[in-house]
Design a protein around this motif. Structure first.
Motif, short mmCIF file in Angstrom:
data_model
loop_
_atom_site.label_atom_id
_atom_site.label_comp_id
_atom_site.label_asym_id
_atom_site.label_seq_id
_atom_site.Cartn_x
_atom_site.Cartn_y
_atom_site.Cartn_z
N PHE A 1 0.84 -1.21 0.00
CA PHE A 1 0.00 0.00 0.00
C PHE A 1 0.87 1.25 0.00
O PHE A 1 0.49 2.28 -0.56
CB PHE A 1 -0.93 0.00 1.21
CG PHE A 1 -0.26 -0.24 2.51
CD1 PHE A 1 -0.01 -1.53 2.95
CD2 PHE A 1 0.13 0.81 3.31
CE1 PHE A 1 0.62 -1.76 4.15
CE2 PHE A 1 0.77 0.58 4.51
CZ PHE A 1 1.01 -0.71 4.94
N TRP A 2 2.04 1.14 0.59
CA TRP A 2 2.96 2.28 0.62
C TRP A 2 3.53 2.53 -0.78
O TRP A 2 3.56 3.67 -1.28
CB TRP A 2 4.06 1.98 1.62
CG TRP A 2 5.13 3.01 1.72
CD1 TRP A 2 5.02 4.24 2.30
CD2 TRP A 2 6.48 2.90 1.26
NE1 TRP A 2 6.22 4.90 2.22
CE2 TRP A 2 7.13 4.11 1.60
CE3 TRP A 2 7.19 1.90 0.61
CZ2 TRP A 2 8.46 4.33 1.29
CZ3 TRP A 2 8.52 2.12 0.31
CH2 TRP A 2 9.14 3.33 0.65
N LEU A 3 3.97 1.45 -1.41
CA LEU A 3 4.49 1.57 -2.77
C LEU A 3 3.41 2.12 -3.70
O LEU A 3 3.68 2.93 -4.59
CB LEU A 3 4.97 0.20 -3.26
CG LEU A 3 6.00 0.22 -4.37
CD1 LEU A 3 7.25 0.94 -3.92
CD2 LEU A 3 6.34 -1.18 -4.82
N ALA A 4 2.17 1.69 -3.47
CA ALA A 4 1.05 2.17 -4.27
C ALA A 4 0.88 3.67 -4.11
O ALA A 4 0.72 4.40 -5.08
CB ALA A 4 -0.23 1.44 -3.88
N LEU A 5 0.95 4.15 -2.86
CA LEU A 5 0.81 5.58 -2.60
C LEU A 5 1.91 6.37 -3.29
O LEU A 5 1.66 7.40 -3.93
CB LEU A 5 0.88 5.84 -1.09
CG LEU A 5 -0.41 5.69 -0.30
CD1 LEU A 5 -0.14 5.86 1.17
CD2 LEU A 5 -1.41 6.70 -0.78
N LEU A 6 3.14 5.88 -3.15
CA LEU A 6 4.27 6.60 -3.75
C LEU A 6 4.17 6.62 -5.27
O LEU A 6 4.41 7.65 -5.90
CB LEU A 6 5.59 5.95 -3.33
CG LEU A 6 6.03 6.14 -1.88
CD1 LEU A 6 7.48 5.73 -1.72
CD2 LEU A 6 5.83 7.57 -1.43
N SER A 7 3.79 5.48 -5.86
CA SER A 7 3.70 5.46 -7.32
C SER A 7 2.58 6.37 -7.79
O SER A 7 2.67 6.99 -8.85
CB SER A 7 3.50 4.02 -7.82
OG SER A 7 2.29 3.52 -7.32
N ILE B 1 5.23 -8.55 9.54
CA ILE B 1 5.33 -7.09 9.68
C ILE B 1 4.46 -6.42 8.62
O ILE B 1 3.74 -5.45 8.91
CB ILE B 1 6.80 -6.64 9.52
CG1 ILE B 1 7.59 -7.08 10.75
CG2 ILE B 1 6.90 -5.14 9.33
CD1 ILE B 1 9.05 -6.81 10.64
N LEU B 2 4.49 -6.96 7.40
CA LEU B 2 3.71 -6.36 6.32
C LEU B 2 2.21 -6.49 6.59
O LEU B 2 1.44 -5.57 6.35
CB LEU B 2 4.06 -7.00 4.98
CG LEU B 2 5.48 -6.76 4.47
CD1 LEU B 2 5.67 -7.35 3.09
CD2 LEU B 2 5.80 -5.27 4.45
N ILE B 3 1.78 -7.66 7.09
CA ILE B 3 0.35 -7.83 7.37
C ILE B 3 -0.07 -6.92 8.52
O ILE B 3 -1.12 -6.26 8.46
CB ILE B 3 0.05 -9.30 7.71
CG1 ILE B 3 0.21 -10.16 6.46
CG2 ILE B 3 -1.38 -9.43 8.23
CD1 ILE B 3 -0.25 -11.57 6.64
N ALA B 4 0.77 -6.84 9.56
CA ALA B 4 0.44 -5.97 10.69
C ALA B 4 0.34 -4.52 10.22
O ALA B 4 -0.59 -3.80 10.60
CB ALA B 4 1.49 -6.11 11.79
N ALA B 5 1.27 -4.12 9.36
CA ALA B 5 1.23 -2.75 8.84
C ALA B 5 -0.01 -2.55 7.97
O ALA B 5 -0.64 -1.49 8.02
CB ALA B 5 2.49 -2.46 8.04
N GLY B 6 -0.37 -3.58 7.21
CA GLY B 6 -1.56 -3.49 6.37
C GLY B 6 -2.81 -3.33 7.21
O GLY B 6 -3.68 -2.51 6.91
N LEU B 7 -2.89 -4.10 8.29
CA LEU B 7 -4.04 -3.95 9.20
C LEU B 7 -4.04 -2.56 9.80
O LEU B 7 -5.10 -1.92 9.92
CB LEU B 7 -3.98 -5.01 10.31
CG LEU B 7 -4.26 -6.45 9.89
CD1 LEU B 7 -4.07 -7.39 11.07
CD2 LEU B 7 -5.66 -6.58 9.34
N GLY B 8 -2.86 -2.07 10.19
CA GLY B 8 -2.77 -0.72 10.74
C GLY B 8 -3.21 0.32 9.72
O GLY B 8 -3.92 1.26 10.04
N PHE B 9 -2.81 0.09 8.46
CA PHE B 9 -3.15 1.01 7.38
C PHE B 9 -4.67 1.09 7.20
O PHE B 9 -5.23 2.15 6.93
CB PHE B 9 -2.49 0.55 6.09
CG PHE B 9 -2.79 1.41 4.89
CD1 PHE B 9 -2.24 2.66 4.78
CD2 PHE B 9 -3.61 0.94 3.88
CE1 PHE B 9 -2.51 3.45 3.67
CE2 PHE B 9 -3.89 1.72 2.77
CZ PHE B 9 -3.33 2.98 2.67
#
Lengths: 357, 310
Positions: free
Chosen positions: A166-172, B240-248
């Protein structure tokens, strides 16, 4: 001994076994499929009915009169014993009835039917991009093992494994949409075409091309290319890594030495001989990465406001619309399982070694 | 030869790498040292290890390292300052809070999630896998069917649904991730168990009258440990990525907790003009999960030289 001879000798000794074996295998396979799907239903049932303290409260809120509570409880079948509730739930789910969405007031199944093609279109294009780039990169890395190319491919893969999508998506989005203006955003299609263009299959890109609406197709393409490339990058990371490993395995085999001794060109050995054998396990990998993209689309769709199943689930989540969330989960889960089983089946069909057994 | 040179550095090395260890401890230390040498020869793995050590240090000494409070911001004077502003190395967010300080405190949350999930899932997977593999028969079939059902589920989507039912929050996020993460460990432990189940040493222990419990706990589980450690380390990145995704998505740690994924979500509104608010936490996630991936790769190569040749 060739398989036909083996089969013939088996027929000679035990004619019944020849008939029974594939049938038994089929029954076993069906049993596995059935229990897996039943397990899936059990998990979503558990999440929807058992974890919340009182599902009625979730529907009516805590201010409702006791009589209304009682009526809803009966309507939802919550006064029945748990196993009867589960049987009811399975029956409903099998007939495609996931209840109504509180948010859209439509039947959840109708909603899903509407949004699912968008996710399919995105994940398919993503897989195409990931496979188209990932396989050659993986082959290249395997052939030039230990070289700079290999290292670069490895780093591309590692970053793909480590970056939050989702971060890469935002940046792109920031770079390619806001700064450069190369792509369109948000959604699947521009406002100019949204009401004039009718899609029959729900796959906008195919429909637009089919109908010869080039302007529409270009607009749809500008919408889909960024999210699809992102998903493609994630499957590329996985596919290139697996391709490299399969290719290294094949390149060490004796038939490669034999092909070299025969004087075949290196390109022919790599692309026609080695890759062809590596392709069988690769099919499984590509199928798995497709299944993963269906899941990865949840976060990507949220960022790109892509009106697919992922966005539907997250929107419903934010509005505590449990029916919609569980219906979406069930559909993604079922697709996931279906693809897994399909790749298993494909592997068996494609790999001649599994026939002999 | 071995006793003679313990004093000097060179002697210790020789003692550790001795082909003829005099004691069990020397053999064990020697093996660990050889593994470390293989690990250290991989430059990227060492970089990964440095990242992880830095993460632990930052999380431990967050109070000392952070220049500002992670919660209290200066709404009047320091809203949305760009990076490299005086006093705010990575800039400030929409509430005037120092992003660097929030990242530093956020490392505690990340580390806590990772450790909790590892502690919850690895033993469960190990137990289910070894018991299924050793017992065989109907126990094996039943346990593996359950494992397969969870394995067949897409992780993030199941975690989403679970958190939706349990309610948002970091504890529930950990529970949801743990429920979705144990099956691969069970599958792996079962495969390892099947490989050693009919080994001679297991038969010998059984002849000596060891109970199945003892055999599984003391003699089968240790055989699964090294591949389990590799797998868990590699999975940490995904967790870490899933936790961050949930946080997002607003389902993990709740504001004002400085969780990295949630920080990206709050920076999303300003992405066009104040790009750093969302960019910095994403960099932190990328670096840490890269660290876990690098260490995991390095460990796999070091613990299993056969694989490393590939």
């Amino acid at each position: 001994m060739s398989p036909t001879v083996a089969a013939a000798s088996r027929t000679g000794s035990r004619p019944a076994a020849r008939l029974w074996r594939p049938l038994l295998g089929l029954i076993r396979f069906a049993a596995v499929v059935a229990t897996t799907f039943l397990g899936l239903l059990a998990v979503t049932f558990f999440i929807g009915r058992v974890i919340p303290v009182d599902p009625v409260l979730a529907v009516l809120g805590d201010r409702a009169p006791a009589s209304a509570m009682e009526r809803v409880r009966e309507e939802m079948g919550l006064n029945l014993p748990l196993w009867q509730q589960f049987v009811l739930y399975v029956r409903q789910a099998l007939s495609g009835d996931f209840g109504t969405s509180v948010l859209t007031t439509n039947a959840v199944m109708d909603d899903i039917r509407r949004v699912f093609p968008a996710t399919i279109e995105l994940a398919t294009l993503g897989t195409l991009i990931g496979t188209g780039l990932g396989v050659p990169l993986g082959v290249l890395a395997a052939v030039k093992r230990g070289s700079l190319t290999d290292q670069i491919v490895r780093v591309i893969g590692l970053v793909g494994y480590s970056v939050p999508i989702f971060w890469l998506a935002l940046l792109s989005l920031l770079i390619f949409y806001a700064r450069l203006g190369w792509v369109a955003y948000p959604g699947r299609i521009g406002v100019a075409f949204e009401y004039s263009f009718t899609s029959t299959t729900g796959l906008y890109l195919l429909d637009a091309l089919w109908q010869g609406e080039w302007e529409v197709a270009w607009d749809v393409f500008r919408h889909i290319i960024l999210p699809a490339s992102l998903l493609g990058y994630f499957s590329l990371a996985y596919i290139s890594r697996m391709t490299r490993s399969f290719m290294l395995n094949e390149l060490g085999q004796e038939y490669i030495v034999a092909a070299r001794a025969k004087g075949l060109s290196e390109a022919r050995i790599i692309w026609c001989h080695a890759l062809r054998n590596a392709a069988v396990p690769l099919v499984t990998v590509i199928a798995l990465s497709y299944a993963n993209l269906l899941e990865g689309s949840v976060l990507t769709e949220t960022v790109f406001s892509w009106p697919g199943l992922g966005l539907y689930i997250t929107n419903s989540l934010q509005n505590a619309d449990m029916n919609a969330v569980l219906g979406g989960t069930l559909v993604i889960g079922a697709t996931f399982i279906g693809i897994n089983l399909l790749s298993d089946l494909l592997y068996r069909l494609l790999d001649p070694r599994t026939h002999a057994r | 030869m071995s006793e003679a040179g313990i004093g000097s550095g060179q002697g210790t090395r020789a003692w550790l790498l001795s082909e003829y260890p005099a004691s069990r401890m020397q053999a064990r230390l020697g093996r660990a040292y050889a593994t470390w040498l293989r690990f250290a020869a991989n430059r990227l793995a060492v970089v990964g290890l440095a990242i992880l050590i830095a993460l632990v240090l930052v999380a431990t000494f967050a109070g000392v390292l952070a220049p500002h409070s992670p919660y209290a911001g200066d709404l009047a004077g320091a809203r949305l300052l760009p990076p490299l502003s005086p006093g705010h190395l990575l800039g400030t967010d929409d509430q005037g809070r120092d992003i660097l300080s929030r990242l530093i405190y956020g490392s505690r949350l990340t580390l806590a999630v990772v450790l909790m999930v590892a502690v919850l899932t690895a033993p469960v997977g190990l137990l289910v896998g070894t018991v299924a593999g050793y017992a065989g028969g109907i126990i094996d079939t039943a346990l593996m069917r359950v494992t397969d059902i969870f394995l067949a589920f897409p992780k993030l989507v199941l975690a989403l649904a679970l958190v939706a039912a349990l309610g948002p929050g970091i504890e529930n996020a950990v529970i949801a991730i743990a429920i979705t993460s144990w099956p691969p460990y069970a599958r792996m432990a079962r495969a390892e168990t099947l490989a050693v189940r009919h080994a001679d040493y297991i038969d010998a222990i059984r002849l000596m009258g060891a109970s199945p419990l003892r055999i599984v706990l003391r003699h089968v589980m240790p055989m699964c440990l090294s591949s389990l450690i590799v797998r868990v380390t590699l999975d940490m990145a995904g967790i870490i990525l899933i936790a961050a995704g949930l946080g997002f998505l607003g389902l993990g740690a709740q504001p004002p907790a400085p969780e990295w994924g949630a920080m990206i979500a709050s920076g999303r509104r300003f992405i066009l003009d104040q790009w750093w608010v969302a960019t910095m936490p994403g960099m932190a996630i990328l670096i840490v999960s890269l660290g876990f991936n690098l260490v995991g790769d390095g460990l796999r190569d070091a613990l299993d030289p056969r694989e490393a040749e590939r």
